[in-house]
Design a protein around this motif. Sequence first.
Motif, PDB file in Angstrom:
ATOM      1  N   MET A  79       0.999 -17.323  38.107  1.00 42.70           N
ATOM      2  CA  MET A  79      -0.279 -17.878  37.659  1.00 42.70           C
ATOM      3  C   MET A  79      -0.284 -18.000  36.138  1.00 42.70           C
ATOM      4  O   MET A  79      -0.663 -19.020  35.573  1.00 42.70           O
ATOM      5  N   ALA A  80       0.144 -16.937  35.474  1.00 42.86           N
ATOM      6  CA  ALA A  80       0.096 -16.926  34.012  1.00 42.86           C
ATOM      7  C   ALA A  80       0.948 -18.055  33.447  1.00 42.86           C
ATOM      8  O   ALA A  80       0.576 -18.706  32.476  1.00 42.86           O
ATOM      9  N   LEU A  81       2.071 -18.314  34.094  1.00 41.97           N
ATOM     10  CA  LEU A  81       2.958 -19.350  33.576  1.00 41.97           C
ATOM     11  C   LEU A  81       2.449 -20.743  33.942  1.00 41.97           C
ATOM     12  O   LEU A  81       2.537 -21.681  33.163  1.00 41.97           O
ATOM     13  N   SER A 127      -0.779 -21.672  35.258  1.00 43.92           N
ATOM     14  CA  SER A 127      -2.206 -21.986  35.413  1.00 43.92           C
ATOM     15  C   SER A 127      -2.644 -23.178  34.563  1.00 43.92           C
ATOM     16  O   SER A 127      -3.475 -23.962  34.986  1.00 43.92           O
ATOM     17  N   GLN A 128      -2.042 -23.348  33.383  1.00 44.75           N
ATOM     18  CA  GLN A 128      -2.610 -24.381  32.507  1.00 44.75           C
ATOM     19  C   GLN A 128      -2.223 -25.785  32.934  1.00 44.75           C
ATOM     20  O   GLN A 128      -2.775 -26.758  32.449  1.00 44.75           O
TER      21      GLN A 128
END
Lengths: 507, 374, 339, 420
Positions: free
Chosen positions: D397-399, D401-402
């Motif tokens: 997600m952290a990688l 999400s954007q």
Amino acid sequence: MPDTDVAVELHGITKRFPGVVANKDIEIVVRRGTVHAIVGENGAGKSTLMKILYGVQKPDEGSITVNGQQQSFSSPTDAIKAGIGMVFQHFMLADNFTVLENVVLGAEQLHGIGGAARQEIERISSAYGLGVRPGDLVADLGVGARQRVEILKVLYRGAKILILDEPTAVLVPQEVDELFDNLAGLKAEGLTVIFISHKLDEVLKVADEITVIRRGTTVQTVEPKGVTARQLAELMVGSELPTPQTEESTVTDRVALQVKDASLGSATGPKVLDHIDLTIHAGEVLGIAGVEGNGQAELVEIIMGMRDASSGVITFGDTDITEWHTREIREAGIGYIPEDRHRHGLLLDAPLWENRILGHQTEEPNIKGFLIDGKDAKADTQRIVEQYDVRTPSIFVTAGSLSGGNQQKLIIGREMSHSPKVLVAAHPTRGVDVGAQAAIWDHIREARREGLGVLLISADLDELIGLSDTIRVILRGRLSDEFDPDTVTAEQLGAAMTGADTKEEQA
Amino acid sequence: MKTRFDPRRLALGAAAPVLALLVAVLITSLILLATGDPVGDVWKQMLKAPKPGQFTDMINSATVLYFSAIAVAIGFKMNLFNIGVDGQYRVAAFAAAAVGGQALLPGPLNILLILVVAMAAGAFWAGIAAWLKYSRGVSEVISTIMLNAIATGVVAWLLAKVAADQAEGSNEIGTKELPESSRVGGIKLLSGTNKEVYGLIVLAILVGFLYWFVINRTRFGFDLRATGRSESAAVASGVDVKRMVLTSMLLSGAVAGLVGLPLLLGENYNYGTDFQAGLGFSGIAIALIGRNNAVGIGLGALLWAYLEKQAVTLPIATDVDDSIVKIIQGVMVLAVVIAYEVVRRVGQRIEQQQVTKQLAAQDAQPVAAEGAKA
Amino acid sequence: GSDSDTGDGGTTAPGGSTGTGSGSGSAALKVGLAYDVGGRGDQSFNDSAAKGLDKAKTELGVTSKESEASNGEPESAREERLTSLINGGYTTIVAVGFAYAPAVGKVAKANPDVKFAIIDDASDASKGDNVMQITFAENEGSYLVGAAAALKTKKAHLGFIGGVETPLIKKFEAGYIAGAKKVKPNTKIDVTYLTQPPDFGGFGDPAKGKTAADGQFQGGADIVYHAAGGSGAGVFNAAKAAGAGHWAIGVDSDQALTAAPAVRPQILTSMIKNVNVGVFEFIKDVKNGSFKAGNRTFDLKSGGVSISMTDGHINDIKGQLDQLRDQIISGAIKVPVKP
Amino acid sequence: MTAGLEVGTSVVHEAPRSRKIPTKYLLASGAAGIVLLSLLRVITGANDIDSAGIVNAALIGAVPIGLAALGGLWSERAGVVNIGLEGMMILGTWGAAWAGIKWGPWMGLVGGIVAGLLGAAIHALATVGFGVDHIVSGVALNVIAPGATSYLATRTFTGMQGGGPTQSPTIDSLPTLSVPGVDGLKDLEAHHWFLASDLAGLIRGLLTDLSIVTIFAILLVIGSWWVLWRTPFGLRLRSCGESPVAAETLGVNVYLYKVYGVLASGALAGLAGAFLAQVAANAYREGQTGNRGYIGLAAMIFGNWRPGGLAGGSLLFGYTDAARLRNAGSNIHAMILLAAVLLIVVGLWQLLRKHRTVQGVIALVVGGGALLMYLFTDTISSELAGTTPYLVTLLVMALASQRLRMPAADGKIYRRGEGQ
Ligand SMILES: Nc1ncnc2c1ncn2[C@@H]1O[C@H](COP(=O)(O)OP(=O)(O)OP(=O)(O)O)[C@@H](O)[C@H]1O
Ligand SMILES: Nc1ncnc2c1ncn2[C@@H]1O[C@H](COP(=O)(O)OP(=O)(O)OP(=O)(O)O)[C@@H](O)[C@H]1O
Ligand SMILES: [Mg+2]
Ligand SMILES: [Mg+2]
């Protein structure tokens, strides 16, 4: 005597909203194969009437007759069946859908959603010279193109009666002319067009008949040759029409706000802002003209610190505020009248006095130390309400329950109350009726006299020409040279706004 | 939100919860009828007035739940969904117990240390989610759910590392017990029972007050509410929403850190495998029932605790499975939010009508155009 | 066969007050039984306790009331449960599971004339003059099944699956490993725990149980012992899927009799933890007035734990197992309680 | 409360709109993944990390999550956020068991679906009917469902042979299929040759004893894509998630399609529950779902609201969970090495190419830490191993999400005639 050459007949239409009578005993007869204009000031009830004709809203009283048949539409589907199509004042497009998807939505039974539909779209597009590509993502289209997609949507459904609600509001003169050519084409095909606008010269240009609505009721139906724009306006307002007048220049040579070589990159393709240079002097109103979506919003956002420019310097007086945060910028004395009051200017379900605090949470009289000073804030809200003639029963009602014009006056009052040195005003009179409009202009002028520098962004060329000391045009993120409002014409501006005739690429 | 001096609106406000309760009772009764359980007995049992002892327990549960709900509400106030209170308070309670058990400081100071550690740990765990949203735009709903699960593993691991030798013949492991001197004694509230109310109820009340004060009286609170009402407008008004996310998530986490403390300082005296879990989720429900209002949440917590209390005796008294109470609770939450939504709409409509009426009254003539716009 | 399966017990709804007025009419003892999470029908030690109660009902003509803990309930709820059983006139109380320790301790003090029994706890928390602390030597029983597994394995490779990683379950693991190593020191033993406290899902997630067991079987183990309550069902399915020559070992009750019929053939043996015996003994003592407070350990010696011979899969090694059993009873072998 | 904050996600609006990744890239990255895995296996000797067994387990683990995620897709494409999936899933487990025991396993599936539908009906009533905030309604549903389920279970299963308040008797199992001949690959896999054995394992894992429901699930993923992106019905449903007002003006009955979406979501979540009860366990068990509903939601989000993506997400989660359950010791330990290498690569890239010092350094430090952890330990504690799936999810997600883009009107409350 409704005979067969009458396309639409509205009889005794009345529509009440909670506490509002939007339409009252409307009487309109639209003949087939004509362009029938409906004019009226903001909030007069035009959109509501059209929404009723299109089945979005149900009338409380009255009858709708289409092609001689009495109709009662419970949803747009019925209206579409009856051959009516509508292009809304605010675009009705799904940005993340392709043109194809937007067009066929709801009309899948006609040509499916695949190749056949694509061909049909291309056919219509070329037939009326709309130049629409089915594969494009709507999000990538410019305003003009979106307008044409909306029209295509209607034609695709084989509508014989077109409703266009303020279609020209967001178009530049050249685009308007094109639109009118399209309308002429449609008319030639025997289609009927109902056309809503504020811009009376346009109306006079295209309409075969004009119906004037005031405060929800039909005042009169006239022939364009019979009337002048001014007569129409007076029918609309029911009084003398104010026009913006700049008196003698108050421009000083003291620089109030300066933007130096500011650019804003975007992940996709071209720069949103491209080496912007502008200077506003104390007492100067700098007007920015341009087609929506050419960087106005972004320009405002980088000045107000809601976004960081990818390069460039912004100075306020002689302090560099490039790195500053919105709050510091506002505290320093830059007032802000946002383009979209509902999204950026107000907390719709908060009371007026809390909305008076909004944007100045850190300034007197709203606060005592780190606390909110409710008492003073309320007192000051009362003052604004009186001084700026905000029509409201009390300062405790929610902002959402006021009309747009009054909402706008509250915002203006709020920003002026902190005696800003620079005012960034985006479309300060959009959707505000004539009375309020005049008042707002006066407030701006007065502040200007006291040495306020104003960045005025507006789609209303008359407003720009009337208020500005200098006008510049923004196109694809670039600023043009200066125009002198005393000499420039709307057509000249329009040409600059579209970069002559190469407007397609701006999509 | 609220128009001053408007009895009608107040009446509407009161209508919502009452309506909701009735709906909950109705639906539950229907279920009971459908399954052929004794409706009358169930309600007789559910509505039995609690004895002093039970009442004390009730208040104690409510105290714990109150912290949890306030933690959730802080996020809710600005549309931030901290589903992770559960993980946050478990991490915090463990950390506090582990540190407190070392008795590094003399009695009262140690209590203070425990408070600080708990809040710090809770804030830290929430901070992870906050940072992920702040810098990476990860939905806090997802990240906090994940962090709850991760908390379980991490705490279990640490517990195994620092666990004091388990007591002779016991099957629980836990951290070292707090020294007598750093426990918080109870308060004798009711006669007729030797049970005492957690001393930390005082802290709960304090936190409740601070919550109300910060949200409604301070600049920070204004920014918070503004963000909750309209993010776009808040940004334009100079609120740094990303910073707000960080701050309020950390605050929420810090309060979440307190959830376990009444138990730690007033009941278990250590963190072990038997430490109460799942308090975070009840917190969400209660925050919803209480409409993120300090007092409302208090009442919600009491109601919740009351129902849980009655649930225990229900099967013994009536042979009806206690899970029926979970149904009651759930239906109530839903009914409350629906009721409030309906009431809000009605209120809006009424206000719009009032505005125009009053404007029309003010002056009939040219104003009408403007008035019509309302 | 009252010792057959949970079904018979199932016929009483939880809390179902069943007065089997057989014999001792008026003097019928009223027993209140408070289960741990899972309750009657968990195919684990709650069920086993229920079995003891049912036996007492039929043989001693006691009447009973049952109530079950729910996940994440506060300490006060457990006290409340015991108290309201007492208020209901049930003055012989059985608390199933160590979670009740503090509650029993408190409530027992408040009700000196009520007799209590607590399962799986012997700590000071639950001590009292009217409390019988019933504990089991799970490690001893596990030692035997460990040995049996080591004797039976063709690959010197075993598996252990614990439901939730708590000290109690580790006790099973410790005994199992010790037993296996005793007979085959070079035995490889995979250990997997399904969840960590406070997530007690590991006792009720057959899917996880199966995945874990599959892993161990496919990793080369041919016998897997589970102490995972309801997740055990998954372990049995895995053994079945792994096919002939792969075995599972049951726990708590004789699962070759209680598990789903389809998988029973895969069950080599079971480590029987006779909670039912403990419960029944307690009720009997109370009825006969021979109640004695304090800790009573049910171990191999007292037959509180045992290894099942059902289906005769391990009859061939019975001799060796008996030897080991005697050594444990005699104290010659000390079985560890921690891995 | 409405759709939650847009902060951070706002980045999305600028993110390149190239939604379609060409298939050849997908295939290429897939191949690369396999090579990487087999390399890892050879280096670490953790032979299980891509064995047929783990692949099979990953698949089984992924199915309930994937079905839940698919449910999420249907409802969120119609603009209704659904964190009530967990609750609907729980109802599904009971419905499947009850019907399955009464009328046999096939009806069990139906029972699960119907039970899920009931949950969805509540969510639809609250969100579409009354315009309640979607997350709030979902939370409420997640309180009601477990209660209702355990109440029903108590009422229905106690007294049945081998049943009780917290578990049902066993349900007859559904058929499983294997592609004939594939089992022959067993020997090849046993050699542990580089790549060859890995492929063998992969294929065998994917093509042997598949539950019929697993196959349904795969078909449902494909089917959902087809219905949502290739049919008028799907277009209308998605339009309600992108721009309900526009849809309304074109005669689309937005309420109706939103309800369809939510109901479909409930049916799928219910089927997920049925899978857990009937295939993964052949019995109902209280607490059987173990938050898989929430995981499904996560899988859908980092699948970027697309069927292919969410299937990938579910498989990733299923795989990591299987890995730690099967043999945390070596599997997860091996993955640490993988993570270390990847992090270091990313870190260097950030530093040298993107000149993002902070991110780069963080990645490098974490990666280095992981590497040390790998070198100086030879197994991993069971407690921490349990967190792997969640950590991985969070990491991805952290990688990712954007770059994600949710339907424009997702979670926004819609009232007819109040548009613009
Ligand atoms: N959905 C609504 N609910 C309540 N009142 C409404 C609604 N829509 C319009 N109104 C009221 O009806 C009046 C007429 O609105 P309408 O949009 O028809 O004006 P208009 O002539 O289209 O104005 P404009 O030229 O700005 O588009 C408005 O003044 C407003 O107060
Ligand atoms: N759903 C609604 N409920 C209440 N008021 C509404 C609603 N929709 C529109 N209005 C109000 O009706 C008035 C006219 O609506 P509309 O937007 O059609 O005309 P407008 O003049 O463009 O509005 P505005 O003046 O706000 O730009 C506005 O004041 C708007 O606030
Ligand atoms: Mg209009
Ligand atoms: Mg308008």
